[in-house]
Write a protein that holds these residues in place. Sequence first.
Motif, PDB file in Angstrom:
ATOM      1  N   VAL A 209       0.817  -1.159  -0.137  1.00  0.00           N
ATOM      2  CA  VAL A 209      -0.095  -0.114   0.054  1.00  0.00           C
ATOM      3  C   VAL A 209       0.880   1.356  -0.058  1.00  0.00           C
ATOM      4  N   PHE A 256      -7.551   2.639  -5.999  1.00  0.00           N
ATOM      5  CA  PHE A 256      -8.060   1.669  -4.833  1.00  0.00           C
ATOM      6  C   PHE A 256      -9.339   1.043  -5.260  1.00  0.00           C
ATOM      7  N   LEU A 257      -9.919   1.943  -6.296  1.00  0.00           N
ATOM      8  CA  LEU A 257     -11.256   1.182  -6.732  1.00  0.00           C
ATOM      9  C   LEU A 257     -10.838   0.255  -7.547  1.00  0.00           C
ATOM     10  N   LEU A 259      -8.237  -1.949  -7.146  1.00  0.00           N
ATOM     11  CA  LEU A 259      -7.499  -2.780  -6.526  1.00  0.00           C
ATOM     12  C   LEU A 259      -8.918  -3.641  -5.829  1.00  0.00           C
ATOM     13  N   LEU A 260      -9.768  -2.955  -5.442  1.00  0.00           N
ATOM     14  CA  LEU A 260     -10.982  -3.598  -5.021  1.00  0.00           C
ATOM     15  C   LEU A 260     -11.732  -4.531  -5.937  1.00  0.00           C
ATOM     16  N   ILE A 261     -11.707  -3.913  -7.258  1.00  0.00           N
ATOM     17  CA  ILE A 261     -12.272  -4.565  -8.286  1.00  0.00           C
ATOM     18  C   ILE A 261     -11.659  -6.125  -8.483  1.00  0.00           C
ATOM     19  N   VAL A 263      -9.434  -7.597  -6.556  1.00  0.00           N
ATOM     20  CA  VAL A 263      -9.438  -8.650  -5.394  1.00  0.00           C
ATOM     21  C   VAL A 263     -11.006  -9.399  -5.064  1.00  0.00           C
ATOM     22  N   GLY A 264     -11.832  -8.492  -5.626  1.00  0.00           N
ATOM     23  CA  GLY A 264     -13.181  -9.011  -5.448  1.00  0.00           C
ATOM     24  C   GLY A 264     -13.826  -9.855  -6.400  1.00  0.00           C
TER      25      GLY A 264
END
Length: 447
Positions: A209, A256-257, A259-261, A263-264
């Motif tokens: 991070v 960060f969005l 990254l969330l996509i 990982v999700g």
Amino acid sequence: MNDTPGWASPGSSPPDGHEPGTSGPSEPADRPGSEQPSPQPGAQPQSPGAQWSPQQPPPAQWSAPSGQTPPPSPPPPGPGWGAPPPGGPGNWQGPAGPGNWQGPGGHGGWGAPWGGPPPAAKPGVIPLRPLGVGEILDGAVSTMRTYWRTVLGISLTVAVVIEIIVVLLQGLVLNDYANTDALGDPSATVDELAQAMGDAMLTSGVLFVISLIGTVAATALLTTVTSRAVLGKPVTTGEAWRDARPQIAKLFGLIFLLLLIAVGVAFAGALPGLLVTLAGGGDGGVALAVFGSFAGAVVALWLMIRFSLASPALMLEKQSITKAMSRSAKLVRGSWWRVFGIQLLATVIANIVAAIVVIPFTFLAAALGGDGIGGFVDGTGDFGWTFLVVSGIGSVIGSMITFPITAGVTVLLYIDQRIRREALDLELARAAGVQGYGPAAPGTPGS
């Protein structure tokens, strides 16, 4: 022998058709029904206009009388669309006149030899036309070489700040909190291994991070520098910061969005297998989880490449996060493999160059440490302050190389896709002040 009406042979009678010293019009030689007496041997011809001379010029050498224009002859068949004329460039010479090709030394028409299309304008580090892979990589390196003070200044500043944070965090917190010794112990229990893996993942996640924050900041500043370099306009670090500052918060949100996509999607792929395993599925559940994780990783990779041009779209077009992602998806559509290949090649090249610098510093840091290189290779060495500081210096030098290359390739790839789809080269030429393109339109990247 008949001649074409309106044409006369050399040495014929004057244009009025009268013989000197005679009156009355003369009969044309080719008039139908008129018969000419055959000359007797030794007799003199009656008049030059009464019959043809025994010596005629060679074929296709007739000349027109004054005041008359011969009909143009059709040009010879060309070798094909866009090909140069036979005999080399500029050697096609048709009938003289406006709009006809003339060879070297010809008069009228097009006097310049065939040379292909004119070269594209190149006010900065790239020519303003669709780019090849080598031109994109060369443009990123040329930006770093031409504007090295600004580029290396930004990269060095960001890399030093990030590395100081990493070294302090590792030396003061992570080394004491995280215990990963069980990973190299064959006799460790399952609980100890799970605890060690959790600590290792936490440490890696925190460092990732922090590094990501530095990468985002460097990318934001270097995007402005690269866009100006395309136009041949230098930019200082202060100007780059003022231009990028309003969009930095959005850029962090975008990263960060994404990254969330990623990982999700990966977790969603592995979730069915995990549920089956928890329900007592055994090996079948594990296999399903592995297959689902692989499928989720493939989908996540496809999405990341699809949205990989969102960062320069957000910085240069001043778009929102969702609109920048939509712009990236539109630009990448139909060119996914090309965008993926270029970015992968740039990442591999940058990491190889950085590794050439980082690896020697890492071994030097291990040699200067308490346990030496052997302890570092075995994983039992103590990563003290000496090791952290020396290896951190190598990481700073490596980041100074990777930041400009990866950021520059992404920006130039974005510009290349817009040139191919939206004729951005015309706007860039106007913004650069190239003659013949008119004034620059508002909103041009780097203008």
